[in-house]
Design an enzyme around this catalytic site. Structure first.
Site, PDB file in Angstrom:
ATOM      1  N   SER A 194      28.168 -46.371  34.111  1.00  0.00           N
ATOM      2  CA  SER A 194      27.836 -46.955  32.807  1.00  0.00           C
ATOM      3  C   SER A 194      28.712 -46.388  31.708  1.00  0.00           C
ATOM      4  O   SER A 194      29.120 -45.235  31.769  1.00  0.00           O
ATOM      5  CB  SER A 194      26.370 -46.631  32.494  1.00  0.00           C
ATOM      6  OG  SER A 194      26.089 -46.807  31.131  1.00  0.00           O
ATOM      7  N   TYR A 204      18.959 -41.055  31.065  1.00  0.00           N
ATOM      8  CA  TYR A 204      19.581 -42.107  31.900  1.00  0.00           C
ATOM      9  C   TYR A 204      21.094 -41.900  31.919  1.00  0.00           C
ATOM     10  O   TYR A 204      21.713 -41.828  32.979  1.00  0.00           O
ATOM     11  CB  TYR A 204      19.238 -43.494  31.347  1.00  0.00           C
ATOM     12  CG  TYR A 204      20.178 -44.571  31.827  1.00  0.00           C
ATOM     13  CD1 TYR A 204      21.265 -44.971  31.047  1.00  0.00           C
ATOM     14  CD2 TYR A 204      20.012 -45.164  33.071  1.00  0.00           C
ATOM     15  CE1 TYR A 204      22.146 -45.938  31.493  1.00  0.00           C
ATOM     16  CE2 TYR A 204      20.901 -46.137  33.524  1.00  0.00           C
ATOM     17  CZ  TYR A 204      21.962 -46.515  32.728  1.00  0.00           C
ATOM     18  OH  TYR A 204      22.845 -47.457  33.175  1.00  0.00           O
ATOM     19  N   LYS A 229      23.887 -40.667  35.010  1.00  0.00           N
ATOM     20  CA  LYS A 229      25.137 -41.354  35.399  1.00  0.00           C
ATOM     21  C   LYS A 229      26.304 -40.349  35.400  1.00  0.00           C
ATOM     22  O   LYS A 229      27.141 -40.347  36.299  1.00  0.00           O
ATOM     23  CB  LYS A 229      25.426 -42.526  34.459  1.00  0.00           C
ATOM     24  CG  LYS A 229      24.433 -43.663  34.564  1.00  0.00           C
ATOM     25  CD  LYS A 229      24.442 -44.310  35.960  1.00  0.00           C
ATOM     26  CE  LYS A 229      23.498 -45.483  36.058  1.00  0.00           C
ATOM     27  NZ  LYS A 229      23.435 -46.058  37.417  1.00  0.00           N
TER      28      LYS A 229
HETATM   29  C1  WQD Z   1      22.621 -53.986  22.189  1.00  0.00           C
HETATM   30  C2  WQD Z   1      22.575 -54.081  20.680  1.00  0.00           C
HETATM   31  C3  WQD Z   1      20.788 -52.833  19.683  1.00  0.00           C
HETATM   32  C4  WQD Z   1      17.494 -55.211  21.271  1.00  0.00           C
HETATM   33  C5  WQD Z   1      22.861 -51.280  27.236  1.00  0.00           C
HETATM   34  C6  WQD Z   1      22.169 -50.666  28.373  1.00  0.00           C
HETATM   35  C7  WQD Z   1      22.886 -49.441  28.840  1.00  0.00           C
HETATM   36  C8  WQD Z   1      24.372 -49.721  29.060  1.00  0.00           C
HETATM   37  C9  WQD Z   1      24.985 -50.361  27.848  1.00  0.00           C
HETATM   38  C10 WQD Z   1      24.702 -50.065  31.420  1.00  0.00           C
HETATM   39  C11 WQD Z   1      22.255 -52.737  20.031  1.00  0.00           C
HETATM   40  C12 WQD Z   1      20.624 -54.322  19.439  1.00  0.00           C
HETATM   41  C13 WQD Z   1      18.768 -54.723  20.998  1.00  0.00           C
HETATM   42  C14 WQD Z   1      16.727 -55.777  20.223  1.00  0.00           C
HETATM   43  C15 WQD Z   1      18.519 -55.349  18.696  1.00  0.00           C
HETATM   44  N1  WQD Z   1      24.614 -50.552  30.185  1.00  0.00           N
HETATM   45  N2  WQD Z   1      19.266 -54.801  19.740  1.00  0.00           N
HETATM   46  N3  WQD Z   1      17.276 -55.820  18.966  1.00  0.00           N
HETATM   47  O1  WQD Z   1      21.756 -50.328  23.824  1.00  0.00           O
HETATM   48  O2  WQD Z   1      24.111 -51.223  24.131  1.00  0.00           O
HETATM   49  O3  WQD Z   1      22.760 -50.454  26.097  1.00  0.00           O
HETATM   50  O4  WQD Z   1      24.211 -51.521  27.554  1.00  0.00           O
HETATM   51  O5  WQD Z   1      24.448 -48.981  31.773  1.00  0.00           O
HETATM   52  O6  WQD Z   1      22.278 -49.073  30.036  1.00  0.00           O
HETATM   53  O7  WQD Z   1      20.878 -50.327  27.920  1.00  0.00           O
HETATM   54  O8  WQD Z   1      22.185 -52.585  24.890  1.00  0.00           O
HETATM   55  O9  WQD Z   1      21.087 -54.771  24.664  1.00  0.00           O
HETATM   56  O10 WQD Z   1      19.716 -52.659  24.272  1.00  0.00           O
HETATM   57  O11 WQD Z   1      21.415 -53.328  22.600  1.00  0.00           O
HETATM   58  O12 WQD Z   1      18.999 -55.398  17.540  1.00  0.00           O
HETATM   59  O13 WQD Z   1      15.561 -56.218  20.416  1.00  0.00           O
HETATM   60  O14 WQD Z   1      21.516 -54.952  20.312  1.00  0.00           O
HETATM   61  O15 WQD Z   1      20.472 -52.104  18.504  1.00  0.00           O
HETATM   62  O16 WQD Z   1      22.989 -52.647  18.820  1.00  0.00           O
HETATM   63  P1  WQD Z   1      22.725 -51.091  24.625  1.00  0.00           P
HETATM   64  P2  WQD Z   1      21.011 -53.363  24.150  1.00  0.00           P
END
Ligand code: WQD
Length: 335
Positions: free
Chosen positions: A123, A148, A152
């Site tokens: 990741s 998490y 990794k």
């Molecule tokens: C993306 C953006 C939130 C939900 C994920 C995985 C992590 C890794 C990378 C593999 C952020 C915003 C989210 C919501 C929002 N992948 N958001 N409202 O945090 O980048 O991490 O990808 O390992 O494991 O968790 O992804 O989709 O949670 O958030 O505004 O209800 O969307 O703040 O900026 P993230 P995400």
């Protein structure tokens, strides 16, 4: 070539299994069904029209793992997805994450056949909070933002130690950015057992009416519109990168090998830009409000994909529009 896919009934694993079967690999899936559904097995066979073997198995149970490999000594490659993956849950239950993700990795590496290709589902969170984007693979491990992410990092370090201690370990870590979307059939997709944490599944559930309203976590970041920037990659592209990784390991001249590769599009977009793109792609309105920042969120994270393109010969092909349309199609078919 017989490939073991651990966690092969999960969101990413199931898409890789479909791609492996399409590329004439034979597949054995082990999965403990903690965050996946046995119904995905029928969906995979419906899509691929191929048979495959499934065994329910918990990779943290040493006896089960040893016994499995005694019966499956003809496994010729491993793609390892089986892990807990909720950033937020790992902060609440850290020991559960260290036990499940690290013990599972150790037992798998200990009992799998020696010298066969090993691809690890890593990741971009191993980089921690990074100043410079796009992020390249030379970036050292950052301070992990969650247990998490730390699991990794630990698993990659374990791979490195195994590589150094053995004459024929061949391993690749694929560092995913933000996987989204679903297989065009709408039969497999992201199906979290609880409330989705990630942006796209939450957004599609709001649009389908399963959830009230999307909260955008903060619009006071130093970005084009104040919302966080991410590298959203179609899960179909991500699946293809695993075929490229297995083929690369199969074609090696050397007996031992270890490397890591970013899996992303190389493009970053903001939350608001994604919402607008979804509305344009589907003609659907997204109800959202601006809320407080979510602790641990990075301001900007997107991939430098040059090394992956050069060495694995892989790059993303699908557009964000296609990824978002496939996510919406999955929601319509699945809800
Ligand atoms: C993306 C953006 C939130 C939900 C994920 C995985 C992590 C890794 C990378 C593999 C952020 C915003 C989210 C919501 C929002 N992948 N958001 N409202 O945090 O980048 O991490 O990808 O390992 O494991 O968790 O992804 O989709 O949670 O958030 O505004 O209800 O969307 O703040 O900026 P993230 P995400």
């Amino acid at each position: 070539m017989k490939i073991l896919v651990t966690g092969g009934l999960g969101y990413l694993g199931s898409h890789v299994v479909v791609d492996l079967l399409k590329n004439s690999f034979s597949v054995v899936i082990i999965d403990n069904l903690i965050n996946s559904d046995i119904s995905s097995l029928d969906c995979i066979t419906n899509i691929s029209n191929k048979n495959l073997v499934f065994e329910k198995l918990d990779l943290t149970k040493e006896k089960q793992v040893e016994e499995f490999f005694n019966r499956n000594s003809d496994i010729e490659g491993v793609i390892h997805f089986a892990a807990l993956k909720s950033v937020r849950e790992s902060i609440k239950y850290p020991l559960k994450y260290y036990h499940n993700n690290v013990t599972g990795m150790i037992l798998l590496l200990e009992y799998m056949p020696k010298g066969i290709p090993f691809v690890f589902s890593s990741s971009c969170t191993v980089y921690g909070a990074v100043e410079n984007n796009p992020i390249d693979e030379n970036t050292p491990y950052g301070n992990p933002q969650s247990p998490y992410a730390h699991t990794k990092q630990i698993c990659e370090i374990i791979m490195n130690s195994k590589f150094k201690s053995e004459v024929n370990f061949k391993g690749i870590s694929l560092r995913y950015f933000n996987p989204i979307g679903a297989h065009p059939s709408g039969l497999i997709g992201e199906n979290p057992k609880n409330k989705p944490e990630n942006l796209v599944p939450y957004l599609t559930q709001v649009v389908s009416g399963r959830r009230e309203e999307l909260t955008v976590f903060g619009n006071d970041y130093l970005t084009i519109d104040g919302t966080c920037i991410r590298d959203y990659i179609h899960v179909m592209d991500l699946a293809d990168s695993h075929i490229a990784a297995i083929n690369h390991l199969n074609n090696l001249k050397s007996k031992k090998y270890l490397d890591d590769f970013n899996i992303g599009t190389g493009k970053g977009i903001s939350v608001i830009q994604l919402i607008k793109m979804f509305e344009e792609s589907t003609g659907k309105k997204v109800q959202y409000k601006i809320g407080k920042r979510r602790p641990g969120d990075l301001e900007v994270a997107y991939a430098n994909t040059k090394k992956t393109e050069k060495i694995l010969g892989w790059k993303s092909k699908y557009t964000l529009d296609e990824a978002l349309q496939s996510a919406w199609n999955w929601e319509l078919n699945h809800q």
